[in-house]
Design an enzyme around this catalytic site. Structure first.
Site, PDB file in Angstrom:
ATOM      1  N   ILE A  49       0.832  -1.218   0.000  1.00 38.11           N
ATOM      2  CA  ILE A  49       0.000   0.000   0.000  1.00 38.11           C
ATOM      3  C   ILE A  49       0.855   1.251   0.000  1.00 38.11           C
ATOM      4  CG2 ILE A  49      -0.129   0.268   2.531  1.00 38.11           C
ATOM      5  CD1 ILE A  49      -3.166   0.833   2.142  1.00 38.11           C
ATOM      6  N   LYS A  50       2.105   1.126   0.449  1.00 37.64           N
ATOM      7  CA  LYS A  50       2.946   2.299   0.641  1.00 37.64           C
ATOM      8  C   LYS A  50       3.330   2.980  -0.675  1.00 37.64           C
ATOM      9  CE  LYS A  50       3.959   2.588   4.940  1.00 37.64           C
ATOM     10  NZ  LYS A  50       3.423   3.600   5.816  1.00 37.64           N
TER      11      LYS A  50
END
Ligand code: PMP
Length: 461
Positions: A49-50
């Site tokens: 997700i980063k």
């Protein structure tokens, strides 16, 4: 639920960030009286997700004139943010230096290096203000290196904003506004704050539940407003929990924090892969373990979305390594393997006999060593088995037959299994006629024999 567009052509890898699928969980959540979806963020190019917030931090810095062409990005990162920054840096032509802690998986560090980044590993168990901490080292390098940009994911609000702009709207659309609960492992606070803020703006009744870990100060801080140093101690779970309060948090958005143990998180991380076929990281296991702890607060009409932050491949040396799991005391005896039986001397290194040897030689080995069966070899390859009963019976029938070859009375070869095979799996192999299995330790180049009684004894413990 809305489906993802299948035709997707991108001008570069950065355009492939986001629009990850929502996948219904059907097995690990059996006891949960609600519909549970996972937002599987491993579909991002950096497998986490980063990527979303990394790109947003870079682009906001470019817009603000903080990051200029040819610049160096310096960040303290446990790996996932680094991966996103490294990808953005490649496409946009920046250099990257990352500081991380010695707690992080070696795989995460190597993956950052694969993207051409420099990685500096710092000690875990020092105060954030200590000059050796990975925060301090990143800050120092930022001061020393000209034209460098320190995104500082903890206090850079582009982090939570990325989730407000992307993760929140995606979940709202994918659930057609039916989401009732969001469950998120919390670290910098970017995911939970940004996504939660968007969802609460859409529907103030959506509950935002954060997952914290024992050893972290977040839950206590949320409940009391006190950063209690007594809450802080080393823990194993990666990616979540903090020993300080990053600026990305807006605690008003969070309705509840649930703490999950390292062991429960590790075991559930494995179950997600085995039961759902979703190979994700440690914080996903922690989140689902937390969901099970909270299940009594849910009802059948609820729609829960759990964020799965990163990919399981980053934990091959940890949660997905049986030796590591055993060393940590996370596996009970049902997780014992052939290795444990070998280590506890419940098995012996294999003695073999060549198929051209006379039966008398086999008889000698059997009686002298009290063997019940011996593997038979041909040119050093195991090709069969002889059993004490067959040897005794053939001699009883015809004493002169003892000079006949072993080959003449041998039966089928015992199966070879890897030394990591579980005792449970071994037990299925020796049910019925078969009395033993052969175990191969590829690393040590050794073979062992494990008998039915060795296995029964281990299971009875
Ligand atoms: N899980 C993993 C694997 C992570 O890397 C992170 C980021 N530290 C989180 C969860 C928590 O996300 P956030 O930092 O947005 O709170």
């Amino acid at each position: 639920m809305a489906s993802n567009p299948s035709k997707r052509v991108c001008n570069n890898i950065l355009e492939a960030i986001g629009h990850t699928p929502l996948v219904r969980l059907n097995s690990v959540t059996k006891g949960v009286p609600a519909t549970v979806y996972a937002k599987v963020e491993t579909f991002n190019p950096g497998n986490s997700i980063k990527d979303r917030m990394a790109l947003k931090m870079v682009e906001d810095a470019e817009k603000a004139g903080i990051l200029k062409p040819g610049g160096t990005i310096i960040e303290g990162t446990s790996g996932n943010t680094g991966m996103g920054l490294a990808i953005a840096a490649i496409v946009k032509g920046y250099k990257c230096i990352f500081t991380t802690t010695d707690k992080q998986s070696k795989e995460k560090v190597d993956a950052l290096k694969a993207y051409g980044a420099d990685v500096i590993v710092c000690p875990t168990n020092v105060e954030p203000e200590d000059p050796r901490s990975y925060y301090s080292v990143a800050k120092r390098l930022n001061k020393e290196i000209p034209n460098s940009f320190y995104p500082n994911q903890y206090d850079n609000l582009s982090n939570s904003q990325a989730h407000y702009e992307q993760t929140g709207p995606e979940i709202w659309e994918q659930t057609e506004g039916k989401i009732t609960h969001l469950l998120v492992g919390a670290g910098t606070g970017g995911t939970i704050t940004g996504t939660g803020r968007y969802l609460k703006e859409k529907n103030p009744n959506v509950k935002i539940w954060g997952i914290d870990t024992y050893g972290s100060a977040l839950k206590k801080y949320h409940e009391t407003g006190v950063l209690d140093k007594n809450e802080i101690y080393p823990y194993v779970t990666e990616g979540i929990g903090e020993d300080f309060i990053p600026l990305n948090y807006d605690f008003k958005i969070i309705d509840h924090f649930e703490k999950v143990t390292d062991k429960d998180a590790a075991l559930m991380t494995r179950e997600l892969c085995r039961q759902e076929g979703i190979w994700v990281g440690n914080s996903a296991g922690s989140a689902i373990a937390g969901l099970l702890q909270l299940k009594d607060q849910l009802k059948p009409t609820d729609v829960v979305v759990v964020i799965f932050h990163d990919h399981g491949s980053r934990y091959l040396a940890k949660m997905f390594n049986d030796d590591w799991m055993r060393k940590m005391g996370y596996l009970d005896t049902s997780g014992m393997t052939a290795q444990d039986l070998v280590a506890s001397r419940k098995s012996i290194e294999v003695v073999t006999i060549d198929k051209h040897q006379p039966i008398s030689a086999a008889l000698k080995l059997i009686t002298e060593n009290n063997y019940s069966q011996i593997p038979v070899t041909s040119e050093d390859r195991i090709v069969g088995t002889i059993y004490e009963n067959t040897v005794f019976n053939s001699i009883l029938k015809n004493p002169a037959g003892k000079s006949a070859t072993v080959e003449s009375i041998m039966k089928e070869a015992m199966p070879f299994v890897d030394i990591t095979t579980t005792v449970h799996d071994l037990s299925t192999m020796v049910s019925g006629e078969r009395e033993a299995v052969l175990v191969k330790d590829f690393k040590a180049g050794r073979n062992y024999i494990i008998t039915k009684s060795d296995i029964a004894e281990a299971l009875a413990r």
